[in-house]
Scaffold this motif. Sequence first.
Motif, PDB file in Angstrom:
ATOM      1  N   ASN A  36      40.103  31.677  46.767  1.00 38.61           N
ATOM      2  CA  ASN A  36      38.700  31.943  46.444  1.00 38.61           C
ATOM      3  C   ASN A  36      37.788  31.047  47.273  1.00 38.61           C
ATOM      4  O   ASN A  36      38.046  29.852  47.433  1.00 38.61           O
ATOM      5  CB  ASN A  36      38.436  31.694  44.954  1.00 38.61           C
ATOM      6  N   GLN A  88      33.281  43.949  45.480  1.00 40.97           N
ATOM      7  CA  GLN A  88      34.179  43.377  44.472  1.00 40.97           C
ATOM      8  C   GLN A  88      33.628  43.634  43.073  1.00 40.97           C
ATOM      9  O   GLN A  88      34.363  43.988  42.160  1.00 40.97           O
ATOM     10  CB  GLN A  88      34.350  41.872  44.710  1.00 40.97           C
ATOM     11  N   LYS A 147      35.278  50.687  39.027  1.00 37.94           N
ATOM     12  CA  LYS A 147      35.884  50.455  40.339  1.00 37.94           C
ATOM     13  C   LYS A 147      36.278  51.771  40.982  1.00 37.94           C
ATOM     14  O   LYS A 147      36.018  52.003  42.176  1.00 37.94           O
ATOM     15  CB  LYS A 147      37.108  49.557  40.184  1.00 37.94           C
ATOM     16  N   GLU A 166      38.807  43.428  46.954  1.00 39.98           N
ATOM     17  CA  GLU A 166      39.606  43.317  45.720  1.00 39.98           C
ATOM     18  C   GLU A 166      39.622  44.630  44.925  1.00 39.98           C
ATOM     19  O   GLU A 166      39.240  44.662  43.750  1.00 39.98           O
ATOM     20  CB  GLU A 166      39.064  42.182  44.852  1.00 39.98           C
ATOM     21  N   ASN A 169      41.448  44.702  41.295  1.00 43.59           N
ATOM     22  CA  ASN A 169      40.970  43.910  40.164  1.00 43.59           C
ATOM     23  C   ASN A 169      40.499  44.807  39.027  1.00 43.59           C
ATOM     24  O   ASN A 169      39.726  45.741  39.232  1.00 43.59           O
ATOM     25  CB  ASN A 169      39.810  43.004  40.589  1.00 43.59           C
ATOM     26  N   GLN A 176      46.329  51.055  39.549  1.00 41.93           N
ATOM     27  CA  GLN A 176      46.717  50.254  40.706  1.00 41.93           C
ATOM     28  C   GLN A 176      47.641  51.067  41.610  1.00 41.93           C
ATOM     29  O   GLN A 176      47.492  51.072  42.839  1.00 41.93           O
ATOM     30  CB  GLN A 176      47.419  48.963  40.252  1.00 41.93           C
ATOM     31  N   SER A 197      42.849  41.217  48.957  1.00 45.46           N
ATOM     32  CA  SER A 197      43.631  41.207  47.719  1.00 45.46           C
ATOM     33  C   SER A 197      44.162  39.800  47.492  1.00 45.46           C
ATOM     34  O   SER A 197      44.428  39.055  48.446  1.00 45.46           O
ATOM     35  CB  SER A 197      44.803  42.196  47.800  1.00 45.46           C
ATOM     36  N   HIS A 198      44.328  39.445  46.228  1.00 42.84           N
ATOM     37  CA  HIS A 198      44.932  38.159  45.896  1.00 42.84           C
ATOM     38  C   HIS A 198      46.446  38.265  45.766  1.00 42.84           C
ATOM     39  O   HIS A 198      47.114  37.252  45.581  1.00 42.84           O
ATOM     40  CB  HIS A 198      44.342  37.610  44.593  1.00 42.84           C
TER      41      HIS A 198
END
Length: 240
Positions: A36, A88, A147, A166, A169, A176, A197-198
């Motif tokens: 982040n 995001q 989203k 993202e 999220n 997903q 993406s994380h």
Amino acid sequence: MFKLSDITFSYQDKIGLKNLNIAIKKGETIGIMGPNGCGKSTLFKLLTGLISPQHGTYEFDNKLISSKSLRNPVISNYLHSHIGYVFQNSASQLFNESVTTELAFGPTQMGLSNQEIDIRVQDCLKLLDIEHLANRVPYQLSGGEQKLVAIGSILTMNPPVIIMDEPFNGLSPKYQKLVQQLLLKLKAVNKTVIISSHNYYYINDVIDRCLLFNEQHTLEKDLTPDAIESNADLKNSLEY
């Protein structure tokens, strides 16, 4: 398609990007990862013309993009019509009274016929499995539903470049998986896609390269999925 040379951007009290050099070809699918605050969202704002580099040069389709060039409506319109950006915080880009009108807004501004707009909206509702949301008010939807609607509002305009900040999220495992399948479909039709993406797990099957940023707001690594897969420690560090 994208060429960033020695880009630096700073906010009043912090660095956003530092000495950034990136080239992205037409049709590539690029993953953007990092902690982040490393500069991912700043990069996306720069690519879409929301901010301009304070140092260095940014070229899109061999056109120089800067605060000065964006005052030229020809350059500005070209950039904004060729790049779709899913924020995001999806709620910030939804403002119409129903999901259907939200999806139709962009194509309407493009001057498409009512018939073509309806085809695009219906196709998108089906593609994203949100037909049951067609008459709902966007701001009353869950975060995950918002989203999907935000993604749909970009898809109905059919830009050659799609940037998603993202996108996984707030989505259920079902959605997903749907977004993963959508990314593969976009790749198959030669869209240029840039995704942050994380979790590497969500994007490893679709990306051509992964750009890893660090806390110093610089690009640390530019790797192929094969290079990541061959480094177990690195792969594990990207799945969190």
